[in-house]
Design an enzyme around this catalytic site. Structure first.
Site, PDB file in Angstrom:
ATOM      1  N   HIS A  94      -6.464  -0.293   6.109  1.00  0.00           N
ATOM      2  CA  HIS A  94      -6.551  -1.058   7.354  1.00  0.00           C
ATOM      3  C   HIS A  94      -7.947  -1.019   7.975  1.00  0.00           C
ATOM      4  O   HIS A  94      -8.553  -2.062   8.259  1.00  0.00           O
ATOM      5  CB  HIS A  94      -5.547  -0.516   8.382  1.00  0.00           C
ATOM      6  CG  HIS A  94      -4.127  -0.611   7.962  1.00  0.00           C
ATOM      7  ND1 HIS A  94      -3.655  -1.591   7.118  1.00  0.00           N
ATOM      8  CD2 HIS A  94      -3.045   0.155   8.276  1.00  0.00           C
ATOM      9  CE1 HIS A  94      -2.359  -1.437   6.939  1.00  0.00           C
ATOM     10  NE2 HIS A  94      -1.969  -0.382   7.621  1.00  0.00           N
ATOM     11  N   LYS A 150       0.841  -1.184   0.000  1.00  0.00           N
ATOM     12  CA  LYS A 150       0.000   0.000   0.000  1.00  0.00           C
ATOM     13  C   LYS A 150       0.886   1.248   0.000  1.00  0.00           C
ATOM     14  O   LYS A 150       2.061   1.160   0.392  1.00  0.00           O
ATOM     15  CB  LYS A 150      -0.948  -0.012   1.196  1.00  0.00           C
ATOM     16  CG  LYS A 150      -0.267   0.311   2.533  1.00  0.00           C
ATOM     17  CD  LYS A 150      -1.280   0.488   3.618  1.00  0.00           C
ATOM     18  CE  LYS A 150      -0.635   0.936   4.907  1.00  0.00           C
ATOM     19  NZ  LYS A 150      -0.139   2.300   4.907  1.00  0.00           N
TER      20      LYS A 150
END
EC number: 1.1.1.49
Length: 521
Positions: free
Chosen positions: A276, A184
């Site tokens: 997340h 990411k």
């Protein structure tokens, strides 16, 4: 884009089924990948030194890597194999979870290679291709290799083009499987996320792309599946009939460290909320999958992400903040604008909180409150389900004034475990009811310590198990939630909060208007 259950099961068990003496259904036996290589781009960076290399050593120490495993580092350094082996040695000895063992290191050191070069250097990638080809005969890797892009997203396209040009991304050319791991952030908005997905899927094929979110590798996150679907006592109340609200928190007590350039371009919402926290929300709110296989789990998560709705009025329901000078753990810490490398007047947020809804029958009317921030009082990640109050309390108000909502809290980190808060009578001659807690701690219940997230995820990549890796549709659905927030916040200055506080006052006011309050971990 899903595999049929039969095809997926055969793919997931192909490694185990190559051994005629081993039953692929016997889960007591550890899964060990086929002979293969792992190529790490950006091997000299913090992620590789502090997480990836230690995870590789820990896997080797636990006997979960094949004897013919090869680690290849690629970086712009004038090194030979010996220099690289020393970096690996130092990183593993400093950061590994398992005890140091000279025998384990000796076996690993024999299979370490280094290829120097720049990402735009054709000759370097040609040498990398030749190195992988040579390993098929020297180490028997049979053309199997995974490529880990531990590099800034701005270099993704260059590296992917080189892997495509040399044929290293092609399974047929390689004669074995080829996979890629992408770190990411997966873009910085929906259009860039789609471009990145198209690019990486074109080069490798969507089945061989692993978008890594290390939170999904944490043992407690995976335990959500067992907690919800292997027990009959929780699933019947896991819905809007009993749940009043859900809070998901990821708090950090540290600042930005040496990530000033990256962080000031990204901010808390893109760095944490988009991946997340929305992934934790999806796992919390998803329906039971028909089978515990990647395609079924991804399908249920995607339904949740696509069912997320933002409040019609974002003012007061989407808060962002920026930490100022304050005190943490007895030390004075600087404000964000005084961190090294941060431009004066930056409006990047270090805290983000938002109220969401999941428009499904199970969760209709239940608000989900998500928050993340830096320089908060402590490091903690948790999922808290707050239950509705009992419909009738046969007690006087004085008896229950200390009684709050029943709570179920899943602690992702640290002190991984589960806490259940409920009312209990206080010993004595009067009827006084107050909250008590029952705790389950992984560290006290199981003798084996939990593996680090990167251990589990790297092993899954080498095994070809995509269960814990978001699909491109999940990434795009997450950006569809974040982009309206970023558009709303554009041009606004984040609300200030002192380092060591739980965020700006506006975040507390957001819940207070609903008659609720943030849980203090």
């Amino acid at each position: 884009m899903t595999l049929g259950s039969g095809e997926e099961y055969r793919a997931a068990t192909s490694v185990a089924s190559t051994n005629p003496l081993r039953d692929p259904l016997d889960r007591r036996l550890p899964r060990v990948p086929e002979p293969c290589a792992l190529v790490v781009f950006g091997i000299t960076g913090d992620l590789a030194r502090k997480k990836l290399i230690p995870a590789i050593y820990d896997l080797a120490h636990r006997g979960l890597l094949p004897a013919n495993f090869v680690l290849i580092g690629f970086a712009r350094r004038d090194w030979g194999d010996g220099d690289f082996a020393q970096l690996v040695h130092d990183a593993a000895k400093t950061h590994a979870r398992t005890p140091w063992d000279d025998g384990v290191w000796a076996r690993l050191a024999d299979n370490i290679k280094f290829v120097p070069g720049d990402f735009s250097d054709d000759d370097a990638f040609d040498q990398l291709a030749e190195t992988l080809d040579g390993l098929s005969s020297s180490h028997g890797i049979q053309g199997n290799a995974a490529f880990y892009l531990s590099i800034p997203p701005s270099y993704f396209e260059t590296v992917l083009d080189q892997l495509e040009r040399t044929g290293m991304a092609n399974n047929e050319v390689a004669g074995g499987w080829r996979r890629v791991v992408v770190e990411k952030p997966f873009g910085h908005d929906l259009p860039s996320g789609k471009r990145l997905n198209t690019m990486v899927d074109k080069v490798f094929g969507w089945r061989d792309v692993y978008r890594i979110d290390h939170y999904l590798g944490k043992e407690t996150v995976q335990n959500l599946f067992a907690f919800r679907f292997a027990n009959t006592m929780f699933e019947p109340i896991w819905n809007s009939h009993y749940v009043d609200s859900v809070q998901i928190t990821m708090a950090e007590d540290v600042g930005i460290g040496g990530r000033a350039g990256f962080y000031d371009e990204t901010g808390a919402a893109r760095d944490v909320l988009q991946n997340h926290l929305l992934q934790l929300l999806a796992l919390t709110a998803m329906e039971e999958p028909v089978r515990f296989i990647p395609s079924a789990i991804r399908t249920e998560k995607l339904k949740v992400l696509r069912a997320i709705s933002l409040p019609t009025e974002l003012e007061g329901n989407a808060v962002r903040g920026q930490y100022q000078q304050g005190w943490l753990a007895g030390e004075r810490v600087p404000g964000y604008l005084h961190e090294e490398g941060i431009p004066k007047g930056s409006t990047t947020e270090t805290y983000a909180a938002v109220k969401l809804h999941v428009e499904t029958r199970r969760w209709a009317g239940v608000p989900f409150y998500l928050r993340t921030g830096k320089r908060l009082p402590r490091r903690v990640t948790e999922i808290a389900l707050n239950f509705k109050r009992a419909p009738h309390l046969p007690f006087s108000p004085d008896d229950t004034e200390e009684l709050g909502h029943n709570q179920l809290v899943i602690r992702v980190q640290p002190d991984e475990g589960v806490t259940l808060r409920f009312g209990s009578k206080v010993p004595g001659t009067v009827m006084e009811v107050r909250d008590v807690a029952m705790d389950f701690l992984y560290g006290e219940t199981f003798t084996e310590s939990s593996p680090e997230a990167y251990e589990r995820l790297l092993l899954d990549v080498l095994l070809g198990d995509a269960t814990l890796f978001p699909l491109n549709e999940e990434v795009e659905a997450s950006w569809a939630v974040i982009d309206p927030l970023e558009e709303f916040w554009a041009g606004q200055k984040p609300a200030p909060y002192r380092a060591g506080e739980w965020g700006p006052k506006a975040a507390d006011e957001m819940l207070a208007r609903d008659g609720r309050a943030w849980r203090r971990p």
